[in-house]
Scaffold this motif. Structure first.
Motif, PDB file in Angstrom:
ATOM      1  N   ALA A   1       0.728  -1.195   0.000  1.00 23.76           N
ATOM      2  CA  ALA A   1       0.080  -0.064   0.080  1.00 23.76           C
ATOM      3  C   ALA A   1       0.780   1.292   0.080  1.00 23.76           C
ATOM      4  O   ALA A   1       0.401   2.442  -0.628  1.00 23.76           O
ATOM      5  CB  ALA A   1      -0.855  -0.035   1.158  1.00 23.76           C
ATOM      6  N   GLU A   2       2.088   1.059   0.419  1.00 22.77           N
ATOM      7  CA  GLU A   2       2.981   2.450   0.358  1.00 22.77           C
ATOM      8  C   GLU A   2       3.529   2.568  -0.890  1.00 22.77           C
ATOM      9  O   GLU A   2       4.123   3.881  -0.897  1.00 22.77           O
ATOM     10  CB  GLU A   2       4.094   2.121   1.456  1.00 22.77           C
ATOM     11  CG  GLU A   2       3.611   2.066   2.852  1.00 22.77           C
ATOM     12  CD  GLU A   2       5.033   1.533   3.780  1.00 22.77           C
ATOM     13  OE1 GLU A   2       6.098   2.028   3.304  1.00 22.77           O
ATOM     14  OE2 GLU A   2       4.847   1.351   4.887  1.00 22.77           O
ATOM     15  N   TRP A   3       3.482   1.681  -2.099  1.00 21.80           N
ATOM     16  CA  TRP A   3       4.170   1.866  -3.155  1.00 21.80           C
ATOM     17  C   TRP A   3       3.676   3.281  -3.886  1.00 21.80           C
ATOM     18  O   TRP A   3       4.559   4.061  -4.212  1.00 21.80           O
ATOM     19  CB  TRP A   3       3.824   0.582  -4.161  1.00 21.80           C
ATOM     20  CG  TRP A   3       4.328   0.624  -5.491  1.00 21.80           C
ATOM     21  CD1 TRP A   3       3.399   0.560  -6.487  1.00 21.80           C
ATOM     22  CD2 TRP A   3       5.704   0.941  -5.941  1.00 21.80           C
ATOM     23  NE1 TRP A   3       4.125   0.698  -7.701  1.00 21.80           N
ATOM     24  CE2 TRP A   3       5.446   1.071  -7.206  1.00 21.80           C
ATOM     25  CE3 TRP A   3       6.640   1.290  -5.399  1.00 21.80           C
ATOM     26  CZ2 TRP A   3       6.605   1.403  -8.288  1.00 21.80           C
ATOM     27  CZ3 TRP A   3       7.795   1.631  -6.026  1.00 21.80           C
ATOM     28  CH2 TRP A   3       7.704   1.428  -7.573  1.00 21.80           C
TER      29      TRP A   3
ATOM     30  N   ALA B   1      14.939   1.789  -5.089  1.00 21.48           N
ATOM     31  CA  ALA B   1      15.621   0.595  -4.644  1.00 21.48           C
ATOM     32  C   ALA B   1      15.559   0.335  -3.192  1.00 21.48           C
ATOM     33  O   ALA B   1      15.266  -0.785  -3.002  1.00 21.48           O
ATOM     34  CB  ALA B   1      17.264   0.959  -4.974  1.00 21.48           C
ATOM     35  N   PHE B   2      15.366   1.314  -2.315  1.00 17.68           N
ATOM     36  CA  PHE B   2      15.507   1.142  -0.904  1.00 17.68           C
ATOM     37  C   PHE B   2      14.268   0.296  -0.733  1.00 17.68           C
ATOM     38  O   PHE B   2      13.745  -0.546   0.189  1.00 17.68           O
ATOM     39  CB  PHE B   2      15.323   2.465  -0.007  1.00 17.68           C
ATOM     40  CG  PHE B   2      16.721   2.840  -0.028  1.00 17.68           C
ATOM     41  CD1 PHE B   2      17.919   2.358  -0.874  1.00 17.68           C
ATOM     42  CD2 PHE B   2      16.911   3.907   0.820  1.00 17.68           C
ATOM     43  CE1 PHE B   2      19.186   3.004  -0.598  1.00 17.68           C
ATOM     44  CE2 PHE B   2      18.391   4.679   0.867  1.00 17.68           C
ATOM     45  CZ  PHE B   2      19.455   4.141   0.050  1.00 17.68           C
ATOM     46  N   TYR B   3      12.959   0.625  -1.241  1.00 18.65           N
ATOM     47  CA  TYR B   3      11.648   0.288  -0.988  1.00 18.65           C
ATOM     48  C   TYR B   3      11.622  -1.088  -1.442  1.00 18.65           C
ATOM     49  O   TYR B   3      10.946  -1.960  -0.728  1.00 18.65           O
ATOM     50  CB  TYR B   3      10.719   1.089  -1.865  1.00 18.65           C
ATOM     51  CG  TYR B   3       9.098   0.548  -1.748  1.00 18.65           C
ATOM     52  CD1 TYR B   3       8.271   0.556  -0.681  1.00 18.65           C
ATOM     53  CD2 TYR B   3       8.916  -0.262  -2.886  1.00 18.65           C
ATOM     54  CE1 TYR B   3       7.012   0.090  -0.919  1.00 18.65           C
ATOM     55  CE2 TYR B   3       7.548  -1.014  -3.133  1.00 18.65           C
ATOM     56  CZ  TYR B   3       6.759  -0.736  -1.944  1.00 18.65           C
ATOM     57  OH  TYR B   3       5.413  -1.547  -2.230  1.00 18.65           O
ATOM     58  N   LEU B   4      12.188  -1.573  -2.660  1.00 16.48           N
ATOM     59  CA  LEU B   4      12.095  -2.750  -3.112  1.00 16.48           C
ATOM     60  C   LEU B   4      12.785  -3.751  -2.372  1.00 16.48           C
ATOM     61  O   LEU B   4      12.467  -4.962  -2.113  1.00 16.48           O
ATOM     62  CB  LEU B   4      12.753  -2.993  -4.671  1.00 16.48           C
ATOM     63  CG  LEU B   4      12.037  -2.024  -5.758  1.00 16.48           C
ATOM     64  CD1 LEU B   4      12.512  -2.313  -7.040  1.00 16.48           C
ATOM     65  CD2 LEU B   4      10.545  -2.624  -5.819  1.00 16.48           C
ATOM     66  N   TYR B   5      13.942  -3.297  -1.502  1.00 12.63           N
ATOM     67  CA  TYR B   5      14.612  -4.170  -0.728  1.00 12.63           C
ATOM     68  C   TYR B   5      13.992  -4.260   0.313  1.00 12.63           C
ATOM     69  O   TYR B   5      13.473  -5.622   0.886  1.00 12.63           O
ATOM     70  CB  TYR B   5      15.753  -3.636  -0.222  1.00 12.63           C
ATOM     71  CG  TYR B   5      16.677  -4.447   0.858  1.00 12.63           C
ATOM     72  CD1 TYR B   5      17.616  -5.539   0.240  1.00 12.63           C
ATOM     73  CD2 TYR B   5      16.604  -4.202   2.117  1.00 12.63           C
ATOM     74  CE1 TYR B   5      18.157  -6.067   1.048  1.00 12.63           C
ATOM     75  CE2 TYR B   5      17.612  -4.844   2.833  1.00 12.63           C
ATOM     76  CZ  TYR B   5      18.118  -5.908   2.332  1.00 12.63           C
ATOM     77  OH  TYR B   5      18.901  -6.860   3.285  1.00 12.63           O
TER      78      TYR B   5
ATOM     79  N   SER C   1       8.081  -5.810 -10.193  1.00  7.94           N
ATOM     80  CA  SER C   1       8.477  -5.510 -11.584  1.00  7.94           C
ATOM     81  C   SER C   1       8.248  -4.123 -11.869  1.00  7.94           C
ATOM     82  O   SER C   1       8.834  -3.766 -12.762  1.00  7.94           O
ATOM     83  CB  SER C   1       7.368  -6.434 -12.478  1.00  7.94           C
ATOM     84  OG  SER C   1       7.490  -6.160 -13.844  1.00  7.94           O
ATOM     85  N   HIS C   2       7.303  -3.407 -11.382  1.00  7.57           N
ATOM     86  CA  HIS C   2       6.908  -1.741 -11.638  1.00  7.57           C
ATOM     87  C   HIS C   2       8.232  -1.244 -10.968  1.00  7.57           C
ATOM     88  O   HIS C   2       8.899  -0.203 -11.886  1.00  7.57           O
ATOM     89  CB  HIS C   2       5.749  -1.252 -10.929  1.00  7.57           C
ATOM     90  CG  HIS C   2       4.559  -2.098 -11.483  1.00  7.57           C
ATOM     91  ND1 HIS C   2       4.414  -2.365 -12.891  1.00  7.57           N
ATOM     92  CD2 HIS C   2       3.219  -2.018 -10.882  1.00  7.57           C
ATOM     93  CE1 HIS C   2       3.201  -2.405 -13.036  1.00  7.57           C
ATOM     94  NE2 HIS C   2       2.471  -2.466 -11.863  1.00  7.57           N
ATOM     95  N   GLY C   3       8.547  -1.399  -9.831  1.00  2.86           N
ATOM     96  CA  GLY C   3       9.742  -0.580  -9.485  1.00  2.86           C
ATOM     97  C   GLY C   3      11.331  -0.884 -10.231  1.00  2.86           C
ATOM     98  O   GLY C   3      11.755  -0.096 -10.382  1.00  2.86           O
TER      99      GLY C   3
ATOM    100  N   VAL D   1      15.777  -2.375 -14.679  1.00  4.21           N
ATOM    101  CA  VAL D   1      16.423  -3.496 -14.346  1.00  4.21           C
ATOM    102  C   VAL D   1      15.289  -4.622 -14.840  1.00  4.21           C
ATOM    103  O   VAL D   1      14.054  -4.419 -14.606  1.00  4.21           O
ATOM    104  CB  VAL D   1      16.760  -3.821 -12.732  1.00  4.21           C
ATOM    105  CG1 VAL D   1      17.022  -5.074 -12.640  1.00  4.21           C
ATOM    106  CG2 VAL D   1      17.663  -2.609 -12.476  1.00  4.21           C
ATOM    107  N   THR D   2      15.812  -5.679 -15.410  1.00  6.75           N
ATOM    108  CA  THR D   2      14.758  -6.806 -15.772  1.00  6.75           C
ATOM    109  C   THR D   2      14.668  -7.881 -14.945  1.00  6.75           C
ATOM    110  O   THR D   2      15.724  -8.349 -14.191  1.00  6.75           O
ATOM    111  CB  THR D   2      15.226  -7.535 -16.989  1.00  6.75           C
ATOM    112  OG1 THR D   2      15.377  -6.562 -18.325  1.00  6.75           O
ATOM    113  CG2 THR D   2      14.352  -8.589 -17.576  1.00  6.75           C
TER     114      THR D   2
END
Length: 579
Positions: free
Chosen positions: A496-498, A515-519, A564-566, A572-573
């Motif tokens: 939900a934060e995305w 990048a931080f969020y994805l981690y 995938s969106h991030g 990056v693939t």
């Protein structure tokens, strides 16, 4: 869908009700009212500062405002708890169905996370812009990745983005390039040459010299420089730009436009830009004070043509024309940015290397003056990259002769790893790039950890697909009411934060936050996966319960979609599987 924005809208609506009832005075601005995750997740799902920011203008005790607001919010079926904390912060908990709806939205809305923040405003992002004298080095690599990710982020956030490369082909360094290519051209004719200090002896010019020989034969052999300098300068610049474009494409960077500095000379563009500043009363003849610190031995006061940049926030006024009438290096930069303003951009972003820190204020002053303060310029500096291999500094490139090239980095670790790791630090912080660690398969390697989450989702879906339907269309319609465990809700809350995170990163021009969020999202996912080892009810595949399996797969499929969106913003693939 931006759940935080939705709840904020509801908070503001409740405040409007309090105004209508006379509890709050009329005329209050709610611009500073925010809804965000609480610092401590134990305090609730969301928190608002409404009472704190309205207390002073309302001339009321913040707790009194918070108490009244809490009572209104509790009437909303989305909000199950509204508690006042401390001097007047308000913590809220949302109904489980609200969180479950986030999963459904991520599954059904291909634009989940995208924003209209930019309102299609035209924004020009200029980045890389290296001298066309050789291959791009690792410092350029960081600037290229940062600039490209920033452009992608702004596009995702609703801006109309143009990516541009400024070719520095108007200075004396391109003459040095031409002389260096001439040396390689002579070598291609089996002639011996000398390499004076300051020339470019890298192997990358061997092919250029041979290509020049193939084109002109011995036309320039034993000819004076005035016979060949202009022609070879053009030939060499084109060859270097072809090399640079190839290197950038290997990294997934494709520019929308290239602007030549050379095109500013002899066309009246520099003169026009300076005349524009002159009309505003910002150009004058004067003598600058000597530079602060140690006085150079060759310094002497000279009357020059100066730009009154201090009128627009600079520390000192800047010379634009030398005493002999020649333009300074700053003059074409002014003209280039004047051209940007004239092209009608609403905002400009320049991505410079760390060594351009002294240029920030003068460029901002120039753009402010040229646009009458209407076009903001944000200058982002990318700090140095320190390279390591096997724990030791890694410095040499045979191809370039003196530095590690972009091509070296991509060849060693690939474009995806290069791009992600270049964004694991804020742009103005020094970055350590260890060729071994960026390929390491561990939690300490963000590139691996995020891709591993995506691959794990795919693996679970394949396993579940053996006995139940797990395509997106089916998952979008499944009953998610069983997703109530704190660990599952924790993952959903991160999903939900995305949309909120995208807007925060876009406003701050900070793609590293993606990048931080994805981690963090990957960490929450892996934690949920690992808890399934001990709590069978949390395992994604429940072979005896198709409905529960589909609900859990729907959750983790939403995770994969957001990853995938991030990664798409980072360029990056996603890794479909890990080997």
């Amino acid at each position: 869908m931006n759940l935080f924005a939705d709840i904020r809208t509801r908070v503001v609506a409740c405040l409007d009700q309090l105004v209508a009832e006379g509890t709050l005075p009329a005329g209050l601005s709610t611009d500073a009212v925010a809804v965000e995750p609480p610092r401590d997740a134990a305090h609730g799902d969301m928190a608002t500062n409404a009472a704190m920011v309205l207390a002073k203008p309302a001339k009321m005790n913040p707790r009194a405002i918070a108490d009244a607001l809490a009572a209104k919010l509790l009437a909303d079926p989305m909000i199950t708890v509204a508690e006042v904390a401390g001097p007047g912060f308000l913590n809220m908990r949302l109904d489980a169905g609200v969180w479950q709806a986030v999963v459904k939205t991520a599954l059904t809305d291909p634009t989940y996370g995208q924003s209209t923040l930019g309102q299609n405003a035209k924004i020009l992002v200029e980045y890389v812009s290296a001298n066309p004298t050789g291959p791009l080095h690792v410092g350029h690599t960081r600037g290229a990745v940062f600039g490209d990710a920033l452009a992608r982020l702004l596009d995702y956030a609703g801006y109309n983005v143009t990516k541009e490369y400024y070719i520095n082909d108007g200075g004396a360094q391109v003459d040095v390039l031409a002389r260096s290519v001439y040396n390689r051209y002579l070598e291609a004719h089996d002639l011996s040459v000398e390499w004076p200090e300051g020339t470019y002896p890298g192997d990358y010019l061997i092919e250029v010299g041979e290509a020049l020989k193939a084109k002109v034969g011995d036309k320039y052999v034993e000819k004076d420089e005035d016979h060949w300098l202009a022609d070879i300068r053009e030939f060499a610049t084109e060859a270097m730009m072809d090399l640079i474009r190839t290197d950038l494409e290997s990294l997934g960077v494709v520019m929308d436009s290239f602007f030549s500095e050379k095109s500013l000379y002899g066309t009246g563009l520099i003169e026009k830009a300076i005349a524009e500043l002159d009309e505003k009363g910002l150009i004058y003849r004067g003598t600058l004070e000597p530079p602060k610190g140690k006085l150079p031995e060759d310094w002497e006061p000279r009357e020059q043509t100066l730009f009154r940049s201090t009128a627009h926030g600079d520390d000192v006024d800047r010379p634009v024309q030398k005493s002999d009438g020649a333009w300074t290096y700053f003059a074409p930069d002014i003209a280039y940015h004047y051209d940007k303003v004239q092209r009608g951009y609403d905002q400009l972003i320049d991505v410079f290397g760390a060594d351009h820190g002294g240029y920030v204020k003068r460029m901002k002053a120039a753009v402010s003056a040229l646009s009458d303060g209407k076009v903001p310029l944000d200058v982002k500096l990318t700090q140095l990259v320190k390279l390591y291999k096997n724990g030791e500094p890694f410095k040499m490139s045979k191809r370039a002769g003196t530095f590690v090239t972009l091509a070296d980095v991509v060849d060693l670790v690939g474009p995806d790893v290069t791009r992600f790791h270049m964004l694991t630090r804020k742009n103005d912080a020094t970055l350590d790039f260890d060729f071994d660690k960026v390929l390491e398969q561990s939690k300490d390697n963000p590139v691996f950890y995020v891709n591993y989450a995506y691959a794990r989702v795919n693996s679970a879906m394949k396993k579940a697909g053996v006995f139940t339907a797990v395509d997106d269309a089916t998952l979008a319609g499944v009953d998610l009411s069983g997703l109530t465990h704190d660990a599952e809700l924790g993952v959903i809350k991160k999903l939900a934060e995305w949309p909120r995170l995208v807007e925060i990163a876009a406003k701050g021009h900070e793609p590293h936050k993606i990048a931080f969020y994805l981690y963090d999202l990957a960490s929450d996912f892996h934690a949920l996966y690992n808890r399934g080892n001990d709590e069978t009810a949390l395992r994604f595949v429940q072979e005896s319960d198709s409905d529960a399996t589909q609900a859990k797969i729907a959750l983790i499929r939403a995770v994969a979609i957001v990853i995938s969106h991030g990664l798409g913003i980072l360029g990056v693939t996603p890794a479909e599987e890990m080997r």
